[in-house]
Motif scaffolding. Structure first.
Motif, PDB file in Angstrom:
ATOM      1  N   HIS A  22      31.013  94.727  53.484  1.00 28.15           N
ATOM      2  CA  HIS A  22      32.380  94.855  53.197  1.00 28.15           C
ATOM      3  C   HIS A  22      32.875  96.204  52.719  1.00 28.15           C
ATOM      4  O   HIS A  22      34.093  96.633  52.756  1.00 28.15           O
ATOM      5  CB  HIS A  22      32.738  93.747  52.181  1.00 28.15           C
ATOM      6  CG  HIS A  22      32.480  92.445  52.605  1.00 28.15           C
ATOM      7  ND1 HIS A  22      33.248  91.911  53.670  1.00 28.15           N
ATOM      8  CD2 HIS A  22      31.801  91.376  52.287  1.00 28.15           C
ATOM      9  CE1 HIS A  22      33.077  90.736  53.676  1.00 28.15           C
ATOM     10  NE2 HIS A  22      32.102  90.339  53.013  1.00 28.15           N
ATOM     11  N   ASN A  23      32.022  96.849  51.977  1.00 25.71           N
ATOM     12  CA  ASN A  23      32.253  98.221  51.160  1.00 25.71           C
ATOM     13  C   ASN A  23      31.259  99.184  51.403  1.00 25.71           C
ATOM     14  O   ASN A  23      30.439  99.585  50.561  1.00 25.71           O
ATOM     15  CB  ASN A  23      32.556  98.003  49.892  1.00 25.71           C
ATOM     16  CG  ASN A  23      32.936  99.158  49.022  1.00 25.71           C
ATOM     17  OD1 ASN A  23      33.479 100.280  49.613  1.00 25.71           O
ATOM     18  ND2 ASN A  23      32.702  99.070  47.768  1.00 25.71           N
ATOM     19  N   PRO A  24      30.996  99.958  52.712  1.00 22.37           N
ATOM     20  CA  PRO A  24      30.362 100.856  53.010  1.00 22.37           C
ATOM     21  C   PRO A  24      30.064 102.223  52.052  1.00 22.37           C
ATOM     22  O   PRO A  24      29.320 102.857  51.696  1.00 22.37           O
ATOM     23  CB  PRO A  24      30.461 101.435  54.363  1.00 22.37           C
ATOM     24  CG  PRO A  24      31.031 100.190  54.955  1.00 22.37           C
ATOM     25  CD  PRO A  24      31.914  99.619  54.100  1.00 22.37           C
ATOM     26  N   MET A  25      31.638 102.338  51.361  1.00 20.52           N
ATOM     27  CA  MET A  25      31.789 103.382  50.524  1.00 20.52           C
ATOM     28  C   MET A  25      31.283 103.094  49.214  1.00 20.52           C
ATOM     29  O   MET A  25      31.399 103.826  48.154  1.00 20.52           O
ATOM     30  CB  MET A  25      33.330 103.876  50.229  1.00 20.52           C
ATOM     31  CG  MET A  25      33.703 104.147  51.542  1.00 20.52           C
ATOM     32  SD  MET A  25      32.933 105.644  52.379  1.00 20.52           S
ATOM     33  CE  MET A  25      33.291 106.903  50.789  1.00 20.52           C
ATOM     34  N   ALA A  26      30.633 102.172  48.952  1.00 16.29           N
ATOM     35  CA  ALA A  26      29.907 101.757  47.567  1.00 16.29           C
ATOM     36  C   ALA A  26      28.893 102.756  47.072  1.00 16.29           C
ATOM     37  O   ALA A  26      28.394 102.910  46.279  1.00 16.29           O
ATOM     38  CB  ALA A  26      29.411 100.221  47.719  1.00 16.29           C
ATOM     39  N   ILE A  27      28.431 103.343  48.393  1.00 19.63           N
ATOM     40  CA  ILE A  27      27.245 104.482  48.256  1.00 19.63           C
ATOM     41  C   ILE A  27      28.335 105.780  48.537  1.00 19.63           C
ATOM     42  O   ILE A  27      28.660 105.985  49.675  1.00 19.63           O
ATOM     43  CB  ILE A  27      26.201 104.577  49.045  1.00 19.63           C
ATOM     44  CG1 ILE A  27      25.458 103.045  48.998  1.00 19.63           C
ATOM     45  CG2 ILE A  27      25.214 105.474  48.807  1.00 19.63           C
ATOM     46  CD1 ILE A  27      24.874 102.920  47.514  1.00 19.63           C
ATOM     47  N   SER A  28      28.586 106.562  47.525  1.00 18.50           N
ATOM     48  CA  SER A  28      29.399 107.879  47.677  1.00 18.50           C
ATOM     49  C   SER A  28      28.738 108.922  48.077  1.00 18.50           C
ATOM     50  O   SER A  28      29.237 109.876  48.539  1.00 18.50           O
ATOM     51  CB  SER A  28      30.055 107.846  46.281  1.00 18.50           C
ATOM     52  OG  SER A  28      29.542 108.017  45.396  1.00 18.50           O
ATOM     53  N   ALA A  29      27.376 109.007  47.797  1.00 16.73           N
ATOM     54  CA  ALA A  29      26.758 110.147  48.051  1.00 16.73           C
ATOM     55  C   ALA A  29      25.117 110.146  48.282  1.00 16.73           C
ATOM     56  O   ALA A  29      24.551 109.223  47.520  1.00 16.73           O
ATOM     57  CB  ALA A  29      27.161 111.469  46.896  1.00 16.73           C
ATOM     58  N   ARG A  30      24.464 110.788  49.106  1.00 15.98           N
ATOM     59  CA  ARG A  30      23.006 110.880  49.335  1.00 15.98           C
ATOM     60  C   ARG A  30      22.785 112.275  49.011  1.00 15.98           C
ATOM     61  O   ARG A  30      23.117 113.157  49.516  1.00 15.98           O
ATOM     62  CB  ARG A  30      22.716 110.142  50.575  1.00 15.98           C
ATOM     63  CG  ARG A  30      23.270 108.536  50.491  1.00 15.98           C
ATOM     64  CD  ARG A  30      22.739 108.043  52.142  1.00 15.98           C
ATOM     65  NE  ARG A  30      22.819 106.379  51.802  1.00 15.98           N
ATOM     66  CZ  ARG A  30      24.102 105.934  52.467  1.00 15.98           C
ATOM     67  NH1 ARG A  30      24.941 106.794  52.976  1.00 15.98           N
ATOM     68  NH2 ARG A  30      24.177 104.770  52.491  1.00 15.98           N
ATOM     69  N   VAL A  31      21.102 112.187  48.878  1.00 19.58           N
ATOM     70  CA  VAL A  31      20.419 113.386  48.904  1.00 19.58           C
ATOM     71  C   VAL A  31      19.618 113.531  50.133  1.00 19.58           C
ATOM     72  O   VAL A  31      19.014 112.691  50.581  1.00 19.58           O
ATOM     73  CB  VAL A  31      19.478 113.482  47.587  1.00 19.58           C
ATOM     74  CG1 VAL A  31      18.883 114.835  47.569  1.00 19.58           C
ATOM     75  CG2 VAL A  31      20.426 113.445  46.517  1.00 19.58           C
ATOM     76  N   SER A  32      19.892 114.642  50.695  1.00 20.73           N
ATOM     77  CA  SER A  32      18.989 114.984  52.106  1.00 20.73           C
ATOM     78  C   SER A  32      17.496 115.098  51.760  1.00 20.73           C
ATOM     79  O   SER A  32      17.176 116.107  50.818  1.00 20.73           O
ATOM     80  CB  SER A  32      19.679 116.291  52.796  1.00 20.73           C
ATOM     81  OG  SER A  32      18.759 116.386  53.899  1.00 20.73           O
ATOM     82  N   PRO A  33      16.928 114.247  52.515  1.00 17.30           N
ATOM     83  CA  PRO A  33      15.373 114.461  52.495  1.00 17.30           C
ATOM     84  C   PRO A  33      14.669 115.892  53.040  1.00 17.30           C
ATOM     85  O   PRO A  33      13.664 116.097  52.841  1.00 17.30           O
ATOM     86  CB  PRO A  33      14.605 113.279  53.014  1.00 17.30           C
ATOM     87  CG  PRO A  33      15.591 112.940  53.862  1.00 17.30           C
ATOM     88  CD  PRO A  33      16.992 113.252  53.616  1.00 17.30           C
ATOM     89  N   TYR A  34      15.291 116.454  54.162  1.00 15.44           N
ATOM     90  CA  TYR A  34      15.053 117.509  54.709  1.00 15.44           C
ATOM     91  C   TYR A  34      16.292 118.510  54.878  1.00 15.44           C
ATOM     92  O   TYR A  34      17.331 118.142  54.761  1.00 15.44           O
ATOM     93  CB  TYR A  34      14.533 117.005  56.240  1.00 15.44           C
ATOM     94  CG  TYR A  34      13.338 116.184  56.214  1.00 15.44           C
ATOM     95  CD1 TYR A  34      12.205 116.781  55.934  1.00 15.44           C
ATOM     96  CD2 TYR A  34      13.449 114.682  56.399  1.00 15.44           C
ATOM     97  CE1 TYR A  34      11.027 115.714  56.228  1.00 15.44           C
ATOM     98  CE2 TYR A  34      12.480 114.042  56.383  1.00 15.44           C
ATOM     99  CZ  TYR A  34      11.022 114.415  56.337  1.00 15.44           C
ATOM    100  OH  TYR A  34      10.137 113.700  56.189  1.00 15.44           O
ATOM    101  N   THR A  35      15.861 119.796  55.290  1.00 18.50           N
ATOM    102  CA  THR A  35      16.710 120.742  55.892  1.00 18.50           C
ATOM    103  C   THR A  35      16.608 120.361  57.402  1.00 18.50           C
ATOM    104  O   THR A  35      15.752 120.397  57.978  1.00 18.50           O
ATOM    105  CB  THR A  35      16.166 122.184  55.445  1.00 18.50           C
ATOM    106  OG1 THR A  35      16.281 122.329  54.073  1.00 18.50           O
ATOM    107  CG2 THR A  35      17.198 123.080  56.243  1.00 18.50           C
TER     108      THR A  35
END
Length: 580
Positions: free
Chosen positions: A430-443
């Motif tokens: 219902h709310n995919p924006m519940a996660i606002s930021a993620r940290v990239s595991p790779y370049t």
């Protein structure tokens, strides 16, 4: 780039676990009416009360290479076929999810061996399982009175481990699409992330059993998702708007509950002999399946300091007597197992608490070592709360040992820890924006050609074109940096490339990843993981065209978009991380 369909009436989640899987759903009406926990479960496990919301991840395929049955029904049916010696032409797959994590190169033609070594295409096995779970959930929705619901009105969420590769996630998506779920109706969700979404909605202070909001804005916390196959660890922070921001790229390993099974069966092989144990499994498949089911139930009931009484299969006892010419009661005498493993009446094996604790040791030690290492990183500064979720988190031994190891932290096992992932996935739908930021595991970057820079490039990397220009032909064009916080709603920088307008409908770039922050060349400390294709529909003019290309992280999967910088025409862009 796939755009998620906005007009839907239900959010439906499939938690595709290593050991168990389950489905739940809720209506958009209930969610919009501020009832996020009004979630319904499909209960198709035919009376198995030990896991009332889940059933085994088991697939039985018939000789015609079609799905015969799924879950507990598949285990029972295959056992019955084996008892009548009619199982040889069937394919039986149990706990096969980890294939997607273990395979270095996943391909359309990746094959899986069943319990007897017979091979079947892996993606078809996943497709059959998802199709079955999908049809059950649709039937359940209609049972509740929503007779006119159409499949186009459902938004699907499938959970995946946060440590899965881009290829593994694509594999799961393609299997779901084969099962009839449309691309624009599907989200893949990270298991520990959606578990934390659920925890925000409930009372999580298990010690006081009080209804408090333990995840206030600004608070940082760790989520330990302890599943059957993998353990995922994430660090998150609650933002002012209630969304969650990832503080560190997810990590983990294969330290889940299946490790206890492995330890037990390894002990059985040592006690009675590997050859005898293997002979029993091959000759008496029905009893072997029953033995596995029995241990699964016993394992879930193991308590701290408690012993376990395990009934032994009749034919296992008979084969041992025939092969060894001895009695079970004598096995542990004058060994390190004496008084720790006791055989009663030749039919039951009593395993003392000290041995049971050893079953858990490898998994628990690995979890504790990994979490200790994470707490030593700067990202973990200010993290004082650990949430334990997942089926393995419900083990009394597991959460006791973790609490003992981290006495200076507030270790919490939420109510319904075993279903936190599944219920959180429904809410996430219902709310995919519940996660606002993620940290990239790779370049992440693209293989490209660029001008040679005598001040920064090594001479050996120089290539001279027929026009006399010095270039680097295997340059790494960086789009996302390892450790970079990528905000979901924020657009990343556009990178410009020149292509020749031909009648070829597609152009592509090889995609690379690296654990270095600023790799310059694709052949140094980089790994090719797939390709990015731009679907141009070229006119064949032969003119040089400038394209703006950027990677996008709007969900758990890497996406891209491409635009003609001259006339602003948008082109479809797609990643392919599978070996074709």
């Amino acid at each position: 780039m796939t755009v998620l369909r906005e007009d839907y009436k239900f959010s439906a989640a499939i938690d595709f676990g290593t050991t168990y899987c389950g489905v739940m759903y809720s209506s958009k009406t209930d969610f919009d009416d501020k009832n996020p926990l009004c979630i319904f479960a499909d209960q198709n496990n035919k009376g198995d009360t030990s896991t009332s919301l889940q059933e085994p991840t088991t697939v039985l395929i018939n000789p015609q290479r079609k799905l015969q049955s799924f879950g507990l029904e598949a285990e029972k049916e295959y056992g019955q076929l084996a008892a009548k010696k009619e199982h040889e032409d069937y394919y039986y797959y149990r706990r096969f999810k980890m294939t997607l994590h273990r395979h270095v190169e996943l391909a359309e033609y990746t094959m899986l061996e069943d319990i007897r070594g017979k091979k079947f295409r892996a993606i078809e096995i996943f497709e059959m399982a998802i199709r079955c779970l999908k049809s059950r959930l649709l039937a359940n929705i209609k049972k509740r009175g929503y007779f006119r619901v159409d499949e186009s009105e459902i938004r699907w969420v499938i959970t995946v481990p946060a440590i899965w590769s881009d290829a593994a996630k694509q594999y799961m998506r393609e299997a779901a699409c084969m099962a009839g779920i449309k691309d624009n109706q599907l989200l893949l969700a990270y298991e520990p992330e959606v578990a934390s979404i659920f925890c925000k909605e409930i009372s999580v202070d298990a010690k006081k059993n009080s209804f408090i909001n333990a995840l206030n804005p600004g608070q940082k916390f760790m989520v330990l998702d302890l599943g059957g196959g993998t353990v995922d660890v994430t660090l998150q922070q609650v933002m002012e708007n209630g969304s969650l921001k990832q503080l560190k790229a997810p990590s983990g390993g294969e330290w889940g509950g299946v490790g206890i099974d492995d330890a037990f069966y390894s002990l059985m092989a040592k006690l009675i002999g590997k050859d005898i144990f293997e002979k029993f499994k091959k000759r008496h498949m029905f009893e072997w399946i029953e033995f596995q089911q029995n241990f699964e139930q016993k394992k879930r009931a193991i308590s701290l300091g408690g012993d376990m009484m395990m009934p032994l299969p009749h034919n296992l006892i008979e084969i041992y007597k025939e092969e060894s010419k001895g009695s079970l009661e004598d096995i542990t005498k004058q060994t390190t197992w004496e008084n720790k493993i006791i055989f009663h009446d030749g039919t039951n094996m009593e395993i003392k608490a000290t041995i049971l604790n050893d079953f858990f040791k490898r998994s628990i030690d690995s979890i504790i070592d990994h979490v200790t290492e994470i707490f030593q990183s700067p990202n973990a500064s200010g993290v004082n709360t650990i949430l334990l979720v997942g089926g393995f988190a419900e083990s009394e031994i597991v959460h006791f040992k973790i609490k003992e190891a981290f006495k200076n932290k507030d270790v919490i096992v939420p109510n319904e820890a075993g279903s936190a992932v599944l219920k959180g996935a429904v809410i996430y739908g219902h709310n995919p924006m519940a996660i606002s930021a993620r940290v990239s595991p790779y370049t992440y970057g693209l293989h490209t050609r660029r001008p040679f820079n005598s001040k920064e490039d090594e001479e050996r990397k120089k290539t001279t074109t027929k026009e006399g220009k010095d270039v680097v032909t295997n340059a790494f064009d960086k789009h996302i940096e390892i450790g970079e916080t990528v905000y979901i709603a924020k657009e990343l920088k556009m990178h410009n490339f020149y292509v020749i307008d031909t009648k070829n409908p597609e152009v592509y770039w090889n995609v690379y990843r690296s654990t270095e922050k600023n790799p310059r060349y694709c052949d140094e400390n980089c790994e090719r993981i797939g390709k990015l294709t731009i679907h141009l529909q070229g006119s064949g003019s032969g003119k040089r065209k400038e394209l703006g290309v950027r990677m996008i992280c709007r969900g758990t999967e890497l996406q891209a978009e491409a635009t003609d910088t001259d006339n602003k025409t948008s082109y479809r862009a797609s990643f392919d991380f599978l070996k074709r």
